[in-house]
Design a protein around this motif. Sequence first.
Motif, short mmCIF file in Angstrom:
data_model
loop_
_atom_site.label_atom_id
_atom_site.label_comp_id
_atom_site.label_asym_id
_atom_site.label_seq_id
_atom_site.Cartn_x
_atom_site.Cartn_y
_atom_site.Cartn_z
N ILE A 26 -68.93 20.45 -2.88
CA ILE A 26 -67.95 19.59 -3.53
C ILE A 26 -66.89 19.15 -2.53
CG2 ILE A 26 -66.19 19.47 -5.34
CD1 ILE A 26 -67.78 21.56 -6.87
N PHE A 27 -66.41 20.11 -1.74
CA PHE A 27 -65.30 19.85 -0.82
C PHE A 27 -65.67 18.83 0.25
CE2 PHE A 27 -61.41 20.92 1.28
CZ PHE A 27 -61.68 20.79 2.63
N GLY A 28 -66.85 18.97 0.87
CA GLY A 28 -67.25 18.07 1.95
C GLY A 28 -67.31 16.61 1.54
N PRO A 29 -68.04 16.26 0.47
CA PRO A 29 -68.08 14.86 0.04
C PRO A 29 -66.73 14.31 -0.39
CG PRO A 29 -69.94 16.06 -0.87
CD PRO A 29 -69.05 17.08 -0.24
N VAL A 30 -65.90 15.12 -1.07
CA VAL A 30 -64.58 14.64 -1.49
C VAL A 30 -63.72 14.29 -0.29
CG1 VAL A 30 -62.42 15.34 -2.58
CG2 VAL A 30 -64.59 15.78 -3.73
N CYS A 31 -63.71 15.17 0.71
CA CYS A 31 -62.93 14.88 1.92
C CYS A 31 -63.50 13.68 2.66
CB CYS A 31 -62.90 16.11 2.82
SG CYS A 31 -61.88 17.45 2.18
N GLY A 32 -64.82 13.53 2.66
CA GLY A 32 -65.42 12.34 3.28
C GLY A 32 -64.95 11.07 2.59
N ALA A 33 -64.87 11.09 1.27
CA ALA A 33 -64.38 9.93 0.54
C ALA A 33 -62.93 9.63 0.89
CB ALA A 33 -64.52 10.16 -0.96
N LEU A 34 -62.10 10.67 1.03
CA LEU A 34 -60.70 10.46 1.40
C LEU A 34 -60.58 9.85 2.80
CD1 LEU A 34 -59.03 13.71 0.03
CD2 LEU A 34 -58.79 11.39 -0.85
N VAL A 35 -61.44 10.27 3.72
CA VAL A 35 -61.43 9.68 5.06
C VAL A 35 -61.76 8.19 4.98
CG1 VAL A 35 -62.58 9.67 7.30
CG2 VAL A 35 -61.96 11.85 6.24
N GLY A 36 -62.78 7.84 4.19
CA GLY A 36 -63.12 6.43 4.05
C GLY A 36 -62.00 5.60 3.45
N LEU A 37 -61.31 6.15 2.46
CA LEU A 37 -60.19 5.44 1.83
C LEU A 37 -59.03 5.28 2.80
CD1 LEU A 37 -60.28 7.18 -1.67
CD2 LEU A 37 -61.13 4.91 -1.08
N CYS A 38 -58.76 6.32 3.60
CA CYS A 38 -57.70 6.22 4.61
C CYS A 38 -57.98 5.09 5.60
CB CYS A 38 -57.57 7.54 5.37
SG CYS A 38 -56.76 8.87 4.46
N VAL A 39 -59.23 5.01 6.06
CA VAL A 39 -59.59 3.99 7.06
C VAL A 39 -59.44 2.59 6.48
CG1 VAL A 39 -61.47 3.07 8.45
CG2 VAL A 39 -61.11 5.55 8.33
N LEU A 40 -59.96 2.37 5.27
CA LEU A 40 -59.89 1.04 4.68
C LEU A 40 -58.44 0.61 4.48
CD1 LEU A 40 -61.25 -1.43 3.33
CD2 LEU A 40 -60.99 -0.21 1.17
N CYS A 41 -57.63 1.49 3.88
CA CYS A 41 -56.23 1.12 3.61
C CYS A 41 -55.44 0.97 4.91
CB CYS A 41 -55.59 2.17 2.70
SG CYS A 41 -56.29 2.23 1.05
N GLY A 42 -55.77 1.77 5.91
CA GLY A 42 -55.09 1.63 7.19
C GLY A 42 -55.40 0.31 7.86
N LEU A 43 -56.67 -0.10 7.83
CA LEU A 43 -57.05 -1.37 8.45
C LEU A 43 -56.57 -2.56 7.64
CD1 LEU A 43 -60.67 -0.60 9.70
CD2 LEU A 43 -58.51 -0.47 10.94
N GLY A 44 -56.34 -2.38 6.35
CA GLY A 44 -55.82 -3.46 5.52
C GLY A 44 -54.31 -3.52 5.50
N ARG A 45 -53.65 -2.68 6.29
CA ARG A 45 -52.20 -2.58 6.36
C ARG A 45 -51.57 -2.25 5.01
NH1 ARG A 45 -48.29 -5.66 7.99
NH2 ARG A 45 -47.28 -3.77 8.72
N ASN A 46 -52.32 -1.53 4.17
CA ASN A 46 -51.75 -0.96 2.95
C ASN A 46 -51.29 0.46 3.30
OD1 ASN A 46 -54.26 -2.79 2.02
ND2 ASN A 46 -52.57 -2.96 0.57
N ARG A 47 -50.21 0.51 4.09
CA ARG A 47 -49.86 1.79 4.72
C ARG A 47 -49.47 2.84 3.71
NH1 ARG A 47 -44.23 0.35 7.85
NH2 ARG A 47 -42.98 -0.29 6.06
N TYR A 48 -48.82 2.48 2.60
CA TYR A 48 -48.43 3.50 1.64
C TYR A 48 -49.65 4.09 0.94
CZ TYR A 48 -43.76 1.75 2.53
OH TYR A 48 -42.59 1.38 3.14
N TYR A 49 -50.64 3.25 0.66
CA TYR A 49 -51.89 3.77 0.11
C TYR A 49 -52.57 4.68 1.13
CZ TYR A 49 -51.79 0.43 -3.79
OH TYR A 49 -51.45 -0.27 -4.92
#
Length: 670
Positions: free
Chosen positions: A90-113
């Motif tokens: 459970i932990f591994g896939p959830v953290c992987g999803a959080l990494v993907g969300l961080c990357v997308l929001c960071g590249l989209g300059r949605n810094r607070y997200y």
Amino acid sequence: MSEPHGHISRGARLIELLPVFAALVLHAVAHGRWLVCAPAMVVMLWAVLAGVRLDYTPARLLLAGALGFAVGVVMLGVSVPPTAPFPPSIFGPVCGALVGLCVLCGLGRNRYYAWTYACLLVALSMRVRALPGMAWVLGAVVLSVLLVAFVEGGFLRTGLRGAVGFGVFTVLLVGLALLLARTVAASEGLLMDAVYRMTSGTGSGGGAEFQSQVDIRSISRIPRGSERALLVVSGARPERLRMRVFDAFDGERWTTSAALAKERLTLPSGGAGEERLLALTVLAPLGAWLPAPAGMRGVDGARPEVQGGWVMKGEGLEGTALVLHASPEERLPPEAAPGESLTTLPEELKAELRPLAEALTGKALTAREKAEALETYFHHHFEYSLDVNLKGEGSPLAVLVREKRAAYCTYFASAMAALLRTQGVPTRVVGGFAPEERNTLTGATLVRERDAHAWVEVYLADEGRFVAFDPTPWRSRDEALGLTQGPPGLLGNVVGAVGTFFRKLGAALRYHPMDQLRAVGSSPVFWALLTAGALWRWWRGRRTGGRVKAGRGALDTRDAKLAAAYARYLRTLKRRAGLVPAPSETDDELLSRLRAARGDAVADVAAEFLAHYREARYRGGPAGPARWTELVERLEAVLRLPVTDRRSSGPTPSPASTGSGPGSPRADRP
């Protein structure tokens, strides 16, 4: 898909992404997940240097989360599973999803997200114990946020108000990470218990099952006790809170005999000045039983039924504030000597345990001496563990005593009770709570799920009553449950007191909402506050009535997106330039103040926005939300630039940007 990002420098974008980089490093260090985090950091670094910006959409957000989840699943098979408070699957896939969300929001300059997802990743990563350098990496997250404030956010130009505001934001960000980590810890026991039940197909010996019987197995595992609060007890901290008494043992499980369950008792009364009062609030369902210390004399707020063994049964006590009347000492009332049922054991088990009991009790003659000898033996020669393996030659209890295996409280209590029964000493097992968390500031004791405990009660003929003995080795128990930290300081007690207050209030509102509404409606304080609020609103309305009406009239627009764009424009001027329009000030007058304060480059961008705004507001022009947002973002960007750079940047204003002079219409100011 992407577009060059020319409004913000590469250095500023890198600084903006520092909290995300720090969170990824922390997760990689904590769980050895470099194969996930390192490529994500490389992608973000390349995108910044190449000037690439991904457009943020809900569909892409879901896609990024799904992709990260899939990568987390794949990584389970190609790397060491991460250490976590719940299963790696459970932990591994959830953290992987959080990494993907961080990357997308960071590249989209949605810094607070991006920072929010990074905060979640930090909270999960912090659950690793004894991690070298964790404090340093966590500090890097905080420092990176502060660096964004100083370098990229124009922190030095905002003055004291801006400093305080961003300080509050930083505290909230760090506090959220710590709170989420604590929440994960609090739910750990429940989560592990649920997983254990699903994978084993049997109960874990906790909750309702524990209240009806105690099983003795060769192999057993219980989840680490959760932080979930169950009770609040105000007054002198009780040593133990009794809930169930188990007097029948068939060699594999302890249960309550039918005779004891049918017995009905009456609480003894005490003389004046010979009792103590305990205020007790039940925060969560505990079945049909009321936890109470030994020596109970009465209960205010409920009428529980007293059953054999001096346990109390009551329904619907959740959220109820009770007052317990108890004797000064936690001692059960005197009673007649029990029959032979409290010394019986299966013959095979008795033959196996009797030699061990005789060797351990030595020269002890009385029941008290034998109980004290066994209690000392367990304290000095055993270790506490939530994982029990008693496979070996003979019964589990014999293996436990003979080989000094590690176990938890129900095994120690069962072993001591069985050993005493082989010596003809009437003994029973008791289940309840051993509370420890007392707030020295308020005198309240918070009883949590982790405080569930089992001990033995031995009938001593010289006293004519059952007396409690506890064979559990407490030092190793506290280490196993993570309770070795010292008492909280003043700040910790204050936070604990506030948390306890809201827990009690929440329980009352959840289980007895109508009672609380009636109590509030009959409170003079409530009506005094309501009257004061009404008078304040009336006074404020008279004082600012003209301005409020004028402002509300100006809000009359059918295009909500247009009004939102203009509101963002005003917020940008307030936050970045410190300009707030006066009630009678026109947009052109505000623009003149902006030009004088920040120069032509900034004012020209603002003028272009106003031109498009007026065209859409009054003439139904073709410009849409995307264009309004682009212009406001350009205004934010140019306001971040140093003053020397502003003079050489900025678009040429359109003819309409000059307005129509002093008589130009005043725009909406949401």
